[in-house]
Design an enzyme around this catalytic site. Structure first.
Site, PDB file in Angstrom:
ATOM      1  N   GLU A 228       0.807  -1.227   0.000  1.00 23.53           N
ATOM      2  CA  GLU A 228       0.000   0.000   0.000  1.00 23.53           C
ATOM      3  C   GLU A 228       0.837   1.273   0.000  1.00 23.53           C
ATOM      4  O   GLU A 228       0.496   2.241   0.685  1.00 23.53           O
ATOM      5  CB  GLU A 228      -0.934  -0.006   1.224  1.00 23.53           C
ATOM      6  CG  GLU A 228      -1.922  -1.151   1.221  1.00 23.53           C
ATOM      7  CD  GLU A 228      -2.792  -1.193   2.466  1.00 23.53           C
ATOM      8  OE1 GLU A 228      -4.020  -1.255   2.287  1.00 23.53           O
ATOM      9  OE2 GLU A 228      -2.255  -1.176   3.595  1.00 23.53           O
TER      10      GLU A 228
HETATM   11  C1  ACM Z   1      -1.809  -5.356   4.150  1.00 18.00           C
HETATM   12  O1  ACM Z   1      -2.874  -5.805   4.569  1.00 18.00           O
HETATM   13  N1  ACM Z   1      -1.689  -4.090   3.834  1.00 18.00           N
HETATM   14  C2  ACM Z   1      -0.636  -6.222   4.010  1.00 18.00           C
END
Ligand code: ACM
Length: 514
Positions: free
Chosen positions: A307
């Site tokens: 992310e």
């Molecule tokens: C995640 O759930 N961002 C690894």
């Protein structure tokens, strides 16, 4: 049910009509020096509830196992059949024997043996039950080498006592990896010598504005040692280049605009990034990876990589390549979430962690497959079944409903690791891991409620043979789980149970604090 063991063993014969093994006041534990630490662990489980002295004696001194004794037997000749972690367990009126090629196998034999006794064995005060274990023959070994649980100590901080308690819980189900998500936007939780503001400023808060906290080097060493005694490898995660607001609040020079960020106590994701081109960032990462590697006896260092929505996309692959090389230069094998598969130049051996869905979306399967194309392997944490922060159903008072949730116990159980990524072979799957993100999790009782029993379900996927002929089966698991509830209660684990309110009456931890 006569032997409701979770995870279900590879081979289990219950001799229901034969006389059981019975522990008595004269029982002893026989073990050579090489097995002494597992013997001590077993004695620590058995003594409080039985009240028996259970002396540990060595067969080398001429002691011969009698009918009420437990013998721990190391035999290298068994390694072909049992591997490093397998064991054989025999219980009968002639005694109890655990045989394995190494201490880890003995330890897993102990986890099965304790499940053959009545649940009250797990209480910590003297109980009066007759201490019988059904006569049985078990031959068992795991399917996957990596059987993990992840604890996010960044969104909420959990102290050494909470983490060691968690270790004691996960080893019940033969897990062998504790992945600690040590850094995120809301907190930096590990001390790095020479970088005092990481913990001075970066550790000062948590989701919701709580006091935060961090592990000193001594604290972290205690966790690592406690886990190692239980055959658990601690995998530290330093999440970069996103999920970095805590670091960005501590050191202005690693921000693109050279201004320190304010501490963050919300639950958004994707808004923070290191300046991936700044020399100061690479000096910072060198300091951090060197120190974390030095504090970590295990072979792995996880660099996150998920992310990173505020990192310029064209800069992300190069950052990941360089970060994996830096980890390797400090002597560790890098691990990263599957987005890091965007780099086509991972240091050889880099392990990917897949957190997409059972039905991959947004090219998550291709990103994960990139790791195996580059010679690495994969850990599978499919978020729609293996994420433990997800609510069980619409009424669950803690947890979140993202990632395809709610996720029932049955959903957490009924999936097959080899069927998610079509271009990945079974031998390229290192194993399975279930993460607990802690945005809504603030106490040991909260941990217990979201983790159990779903982690037991995932542990069975990691350890036991795949569904089919002699493998795992939902109805059978559900029966064994039903038989497990008194054991959760005796252990003081506040597991979720369908239809019961939270906090579970089983928890004994109803005030919502640690
Ligand atoms: C995640 O759930 N961002 C690894």
């Amino acid at each position: 049910m006569t032997a409701p063991i979770i995870p279900v063993p590879a081979g289990l014969q219950v001799h229901a009509s034969a006389a059981p093994f019975v522990l008595s006041v004269s029982s002893r534990i026989l073990a050579t020096d090489a097995a002494a630490s597992v013997a001590g662990y077993l004695a620590g489980i058995l003594r409080p509830s039985t009240g028996y002295p259970l002396p540990m004696v060595s067969p080398v001194d001429g002691n011969v196992a009698g009918p009420s004794d437990i013998a721990l037997h190391l035999d290298l000749a068994d390694s072909l059949e049992l591997g490093d972690e397998g064991y054989r367990l025999d219980t009968s009126e002639a005694g109890a024997t655990i045989t394995a090629a190494g201490p880890a196998g003995l330890f897993y034999g102990v986890q099965s043996l304790r499940q053959l006794f009545p649940p009250s064995l797990e209480k910590r005060s003297v109980q009066s039950a007759p201490w019988q274990a059904v006569a049985a023959t078990i031959t068992d070994r795991p399917r996957f080498a990596w059987r993990g649980a992840m604890l996010d100590v960044a969104r909420h901080f959990f102290d050494v006592a909470a983490v060691t308690r968690f270790v004691d819980e996960i080893v019940l189900f033969k897990l062998n990896v504790l992945h600690l998500h040590l850094t995120d936007d809301q907190g930096w939780r590990i001390s790095i010598p020479g970088r005092p503001e990481l913990t001075g400023i970066g550790a000062s808060t948590a989701v919701g504005g709580g006091p935060g906290g961090f592990y000193t080097e001594e604290d972290y060493a205690r966790i690592v040692a406690y886990a190692a005694e239980r055959f658990v490898t601690v995998v530290p995660e330093i999440d970069v280049p996103g999920h970095t607001n805590a670091a960005l609040s501590a050191y202005p020079e690693i921000n693109a605009d050279r201004r320190a960020r304010d501490p963050y106590t919300g639950i958004d994701v994707g808004f923070s990034s290191l300046d991936v081109h700044a020399d100061a960032t690479w000096q910072f990462l060198d300091d951090v990876f060197r120190s974390v590697a030095a504090q970590t006896p295990g072979p792995y260092l996880h660099i996150g990589g998920d992310e990173s929505l505020s990192t310029p996309p064209e800069q992300f692959p190069g950052f990941i390549s360089r970060a994996t090389a830096l980890v390797a230069a400090h002597g560790k094998t890098p691990i990263a979430w599957h987005e890091a598969g965007r780099s086509g130049d991972l240091v050889p051996g880099t392990i990917g962690q897949y957190w997409g869905y059972l039905t991959p979306q947004d090219h998550a399967d291709e990103l994960a497959t990139s790791f195996v194309e580059q010679g690495g392997s994969l850990i599978l944490s499919p978020a729609d079944v293996a994420y433990l922060d997800i609510t069980y159903d619409e009424t669950t008072p803690i947890g979140q409903a993202w990632a395809g949730g709610p996720t029932s116990v049955r959903a957490a159980y009924e999936w097959e690791p080899a069927e998610i990524l079509p271009h990945v072979r079974e031998e390229q799957i290192l194993g399975v891991e279930a993460p607990l993100w802690t945005e809504t999790v603030a106490s040991a009782a909260d941990i217990d409620y979201l983790v159990f029993p779903r982690l037991a379900a995932v542990a069975e996927i990691a350890w036991s043979a795949r569904a089919g002929t002699a493998g795992r089966d939902w109805e059978d698991f559900a029966d064994r789980l039903e038989a497990w509830y008194p054991r959760f209660l005796a252990l003081g684990i506040g597991a979720y149970r369908e239809g019961e309110p939270y906090p579970s009456r089983a928890s004994g931890l109803s005030d919502g604090t640690l």
